[in-house]
Design an enzyme around this catalytic site. Sequence first.
Site, PDB file in Angstrom:
ATOM      1  N   ASP A 117       0.867  -1.177   0.000  1.00  0.00           N
ATOM      2  CA  ASP A 117       0.000   0.000   0.000  1.00  0.00           C
ATOM      3  C   ASP A 117       0.904   1.227   0.000  1.00  0.00           C
ATOM      4  OD1 ASP A 117      -2.531   1.422   0.300  1.00  0.00           O
ATOM      5  OD2 ASP A 117      -1.842   1.919   2.309  1.00  0.00           O
ATOM      6  N   SER A 118       0.322   2.384  -0.253  1.00  0.00           N
ATOM      7  CA  SER A 118       1.101   3.617  -0.188  1.00  0.00           C
ATOM      8  C   SER A 118       1.572   3.899   1.242  1.00  0.00           C
ATOM      9  CB  SER A 118       0.258   4.790  -0.692  1.00  0.00           C
ATOM     10  OG  SER A 118      -0.936   4.871   0.064  1.00  0.00           O
ATOM     11  N   GLY A 171      -2.540   9.332  -3.598  1.00  0.00           N
ATOM     12  CA  GLY A 171      -3.832   9.803  -4.120  1.00  0.00           C
ATOM     13  C   GLY A 171      -3.829  11.178  -4.747  1.00  0.00           C
ATOM     14  N   CYS A 194      -3.571  -1.028  -2.273  1.00  0.00           N
ATOM     15  CA  CYS A 194      -3.822   0.391  -2.518  1.00  0.00           C
ATOM     16  C   CYS A 194      -4.709   0.585  -3.751  1.00  0.00           C
ATOM     17  CB  CYS A 194      -2.482   1.092  -2.728  1.00  0.00           C
ATOM     18  SG  CYS A 194      -2.639   2.852  -2.992  1.00  0.00           S
ATOM     19  N   GLU A 216      -5.559   8.712   9.658  1.00  0.00           N
ATOM     20  CA  GLU A 216      -4.187   8.611  10.179  1.00  0.00           C
ATOM     21  C   GLU A 216      -4.037   9.371  11.499  1.00  0.00           C
ATOM     22  OE1 GLU A 216      -0.914   8.373   7.690  1.00  0.00           O
ATOM     23  OE2 GLU A 216      -1.934   6.774   6.623  1.00  0.00           O
ATOM     24  N   CYS A 233     -10.859   3.013  -0.854  1.00  0.00           N
ATOM     25  CA  CYS A 233      -9.563   3.464  -0.331  1.00  0.00           C
ATOM     26  C   CYS A 233      -9.294   2.650   0.922  1.00  0.00           C
ATOM     27  CB  CYS A 233      -9.621   4.954  -0.005  1.00  0.00           C
ATOM     28  SG  CYS A 233      -8.116   5.548   0.802  1.00  0.00           S
ATOM     29  N   THR A 234      -8.054   2.220   1.065  1.00  0.00           N
ATOM     30  CA  THR A 234      -7.718   1.315   2.171  1.00  0.00           C
ATOM     31  C   THR A 234      -8.023   1.889   3.555  1.00  0.00           C
ATOM     32  OG1 THR A 234      -5.494   2.203   1.970  1.00  0.00           O
ATOM     33  CG2 THR A 234      -5.900   0.040   1.030  1.00  0.00           C
ATOM     34  N   HIS A 235      -7.996   3.213   3.678  1.00  0.00           N
ATOM     35  CA  HIS A 235      -8.229   3.812   4.993  1.00  0.00           C
ATOM     36  C   HIS A 235      -9.706   3.815   5.389  1.00  0.00           C
ATOM     37  CE1 HIS A 235      -4.251   5.318   4.117  1.00  0.00           C
ATOM     38  NE2 HIS A 235      -4.165   5.853   5.322  1.00  0.00           N
TER      39      HIS A 235
HETATM   40  N1  DGL Z   1      -3.916   3.782   0.179  1.00  0.00           N
HETATM   41  C1  DGL Z   1      -4.503   4.696  -0.747  1.00  0.00           C
HETATM   42  C2  DGL Z   1      -5.706   4.048  -1.473  1.00  0.00           C
HETATM   43  O1  DGL Z   1      -6.189   2.990  -1.131  1.00  0.00           O
HETATM   44  C3  DGL Z   1      -4.881   6.020  -0.133  1.00  0.00           C
HETATM   45  C4  DGL Z   1      -3.787   6.826   0.516  1.00  0.00           C
HETATM   46  C5  DGL Z   1      -2.914   7.649  -0.431  1.00  0.00           C
HETATM   47  O2  DGL Z   1      -3.370   8.642  -1.003  1.00  0.00           O
HETATM   48  O3  DGL Z   1      -1.760   7.296  -0.567  1.00  0.00           O
HETATM   49  O4  DGL Z   1      -6.161   4.620  -2.430  1.00  0.00           O
END
Ligand code: DGL
Length: 269
Positions: free
Chosen positions: A13-14, A46, A76, A155, A185-187
């Site tokens: 993931d990012s 993103g 991600c 976060e 989005c993972t979050h």
């Molecule tokens: N992990 C990213 C996603 O699932 C979101 C966070 C980012 O912008 O890096 O899209």
Amino acid sequence: MKKDNSKPIGIFDSGLGGLTVLKEVRKLLPEESLVYFGDSGRAPYGTKSADTVRAYTRQDIAFLLSKGVKAVVVACNTAAACAGRDLLDSFGVPVVDVIGAGSELAVSLTSSGNIGVIGTSATVASGVYERAVKALLPGCGFYAKACPLFVPLVEEGWWDDEITYEVARRYLEDIGDVDTLVLGCTHYPYLEKVIGEVTGGKIALVNSAKAVAGKLEQTLEKEGLRNKDGKPVTEYYTSDSVEKFSSLGKLFLGELGGNVFRADPEDFT
Ligand code: DGL
């Protein structure tokens, strides 16, 4: 040649958000060893251009392959949206991504045929969810909204805060008659309660982390790569501070259950 199913599964993931995916993979496939890479040093993805995110994705997968993984999960959404299936299919191991899995689950859940997705600006701009959903359910209604403030709120640990409710109300005020919403989005799974309440509890929320874990299980079975009696080991790698990853990781997961190491994805192509 016999396949070595004792090798680990790579997940990237990012940053930390992909730990929502790791958590679901662990629940579903507890005997599998995992290598997680969080590219926090180059996050957020993103807000970056599709070309930049595609180049990062290539390096992230090359890094995981250097750890001997038998399959990769692109946790991600932004990476999967910008990379495209052509790149993801070019590594010689199965690569499963959140977008296909989340879209399939959304289509199976909708009754009105009005499906929505929320994600980062790059994910929404790519149009990838719209194409995936419409390919599965031609003629369906489609709503998409970029919600860039959700990632920093998660976060920050503000998962149930009045500010987060207010932000969610602003983003989702025009959601209309969508009956199924992909948390693209993972979050966002950490905001399920807020999003559910703001949308009146009437919308099915698709947690793509759960969906992708199911898709991974199917893929491993199909490829003869499933490890059912392994002694699982988890390793974490971050391109930023190991200490920061460890403390935020505990907030996201409770216990990490593995060691955290520093890695530089720019060394891989
Ligand atoms: N992990 C990213 C996603 O699932 C979101 C966070 C980012 O912008 O890096 O899209």
